[in-house]
Scaffold this active site. Structure first.
Site, PDB file in Angstrom:
ATOM      1  N   ARG A  33       0.687  -1.392  -0.005  1.00 55.79           N
ATOM      2  CA  ARG A  33       0.072  -0.030  -0.121  1.00 55.79           C
ATOM      3  C   ARG A  33       0.902   1.206   0.091  1.00 55.79           C
ATOM      4  O   ARG A  33       1.886   1.176   0.236  1.00 55.79           O
ATOM      5  CB  ARG A  33      -0.792  -0.017   1.232  1.00 55.79           C
ATOM      6  CG  ARG A  33      -0.094  -0.088   2.703  1.00 55.79           C
ATOM      7  CD  ARG A  33      -0.908   0.415   3.656  1.00 55.79           C
ATOM      8  NE  ARG A  33      -0.328   0.287   5.033  1.00 55.79           N
ATOM      9  CZ  ARG A  33       0.736   1.017   5.435  1.00 55.79           C
ATOM     10  NH1 ARG A  33       1.248   1.964   4.630  1.00 55.79           N
ATOM     11  NH2 ARG A  33       1.409   0.803   6.610  1.00 55.79           N
TER      12      ARG A  33
ATOM     13  N   VAL B 205       5.321   3.297   7.568  1.00 59.54           N
ATOM     14  CA  VAL B 205       5.113   2.325   8.600  1.00 59.54           C
ATOM     15  C   VAL B 205       3.918   2.563   9.449  1.00 59.54           C
ATOM     16  O   VAL B 205       3.808   3.908   9.935  1.00 59.54           O
ATOM     17  CB  VAL B 205       6.541   2.085   9.338  1.00 59.54           C
ATOM     18  CG1 VAL B 205       6.868   3.057  10.184  1.00 59.54           C
ATOM     19  CG2 VAL B 205       6.030   0.825  10.470  1.00 59.54           C
TER      20      VAL B 205
ATOM     21  N   PHE C 239      -8.186   2.858   5.698  1.00 61.06           N
ATOM     22  CA  PHE C 239      -7.884   3.641   6.934  1.00 61.06           C
ATOM     23  C   PHE C 239      -7.665   2.920   8.145  1.00 61.06           C
ATOM     24  O   PHE C 239      -8.323   1.763   8.395  1.00 61.06           O
ATOM     25  CB  PHE C 239      -9.203   4.800   6.864  1.00 61.06           C
ATOM     26  CG  PHE C 239     -10.359   4.159   7.338  1.00 61.06           C
ATOM     27  CD1 PHE C 239     -10.950   4.080   8.693  1.00 61.06           C
ATOM     28  CD2 PHE C 239     -11.160   3.958   6.154  1.00 61.06           C
ATOM     29  CE1 PHE C 239     -12.003   3.592   8.886  1.00 61.06           C
ATOM     30  CE2 PHE C 239     -12.635   3.449   6.596  1.00 61.06           C
ATOM     31  CZ  PHE C 239     -13.060   3.200   7.954  1.00 61.06           C
TER      32      PHE C 239
ATOM     33  N   CYS D  87       4.021   6.725  10.136  1.00 60.69           N
ATOM     34  CA  CYS D  87       3.513   7.241   9.098  1.00 60.69           C
ATOM     35  C   CYS D  87       4.938   8.008   8.475  1.00 60.69           C
ATOM     36  O   CYS D  87       4.853   8.860   7.442  1.00 60.69           O
ATOM     37  CB  CYS D  87       2.531   8.138   8.834  1.00 60.69           C
ATOM     38  SG  CYS D  87       1.019   7.403   9.377  1.00 60.69           S
TER      39      CYS D  87
END
Length: 218
Positions: A86, A90, A172, A189
Site C-alpha cells: 500500500r 510504517v 484507513f 507514517c
C-alpha cells in the site's frame, strides 16, 4: 499504440461488513479474494471493518530509520511485522483501532481519481470524529486525519491505499481506544514531528473499547 481499457459500468451501493478481530495475514487473504471478485464484477464495492491483534505494517514509503527497533525485537514483543503493498510508510494496528479496508472499483466512468478518493475518505472520517466532539483537521500534503489543537500535529487516523487494476484495497485506521504505546517502536507514517492520538484521549469521558458493540450500534 497501447489500447486503453474502456471504463467499466458502476455497480450500485457499498456493502459494509463488520468482521471483528482478524489476524493481519487472514485479512490480507480476504482482501486478495475480494479484489479478485470485484474485478470480475461478482460483487459490489465493499468496506471491510475490523480490528487487528498487535501488528506493524510497512508501506512502500517505509525507510529503515522509520523503525526504532529491529523487526526481531518487535516480534519478541509479540508484535507481528508485515510488508504491506500500500501507499504510505510504517504504521501500527492493534485492539481498539477501527480498520476499514475498502475494495472499490475506480475503473468505472468518472471514478478514476485516487486523490479524490483519499480526500473523500478524510472528509468522511472528519465528519465521524466531529460528531463525537473532536474537532478534525486535514493538513495539505499529509494524508490522514489530525486533531485541530495547538502544539505538534496530533494524528487520529491514517490512510494508505493500494490499487490493482483500478480496484482499491487497504484503507484507513481510526484510533478509538488503542494503546498508543504501540507506536513507540516506530516513526508513525514516517512523520517524526507528529504525535499519535485517539478518540479516547481526545473526548472527555469514557470511550467504549468494544469496537464490536460500537459498530453494531452504529
Amino acid at each position: 499504440m497501447t489500447a486503453v481499457a474502456a471504463p467499466r459500468a458502476a455497480a450500485p451501493g457499498l456493502q459494509v461488513e463488520w468482521l471483528g478481530r482478524v489476524d493481519y495475514a487472514d485479512a490480507l487473504a480476504l482482501q486478495e479474494a475480494a479484489v479478485a471478485a470485484r474485478r470480475r464484477g461478482e460483487t459490489p464495492d465493499r468496506l471491510l471493518l475490523l480490528e487487528h491483534p498487535p501488528v506493524v505494517t510497512l508501506g512502500r514509503a517505509t525507510r529503515a530509520e522509520h523503525l526504532r527497533v529491529s523487526r526481531a525485537e518487535l516480534r519478541a514483543r509479540g508484535v507481528e511485522v508485515f510488508e504491506a503493498r500500500r501507499g504510505g510508510s510504517v504504521t501500527y494496528h492493534g485492539p481498539g483501532q477501527l480498520v476499514g479496508y475498502l475494495v472499490a472499483d475506480l475503473g468505472c466512468e468518472g471514478r478514476r481519481d485516487v486523490n479524490r478518493l483519499l480526500r473523500g475518505i478524510e472528509a468522511r472520517l472528519a465528519r465521524a470524529v466531529s460528531a463525537l466532539g473532536v474537532v478534525p483537521r486535514c493538513i495539505p500534503g499529509r494524508t490522514g486525519l489530525f486533531v485541530d489543537a495547538p502544539g505538534p500535529p496530533r494524528k487520529i487516523a491514517s490512510i494508505g491505499l493500494g490499487l490493482r487494476g483500478w480496484v482499491t484495497w487497504h484503507g484507513f485506521a481510526l484510533n478509538v481506544s488503542l494503546d498508543l504505546s504501540g507506536y513507540d517502536p516506530i516513526v508513525p507514517c514516517g512523520l517524526g514531528d507528529v504525535e499519535m492520538t485517539s478518540l479516547e484521549r481526545e473526548i472527555p469521558g469514557p470511550v467504549a473499547p468494544d469496537l464490536d458493540a460500537r459498530v453494531r450500534r452504529a
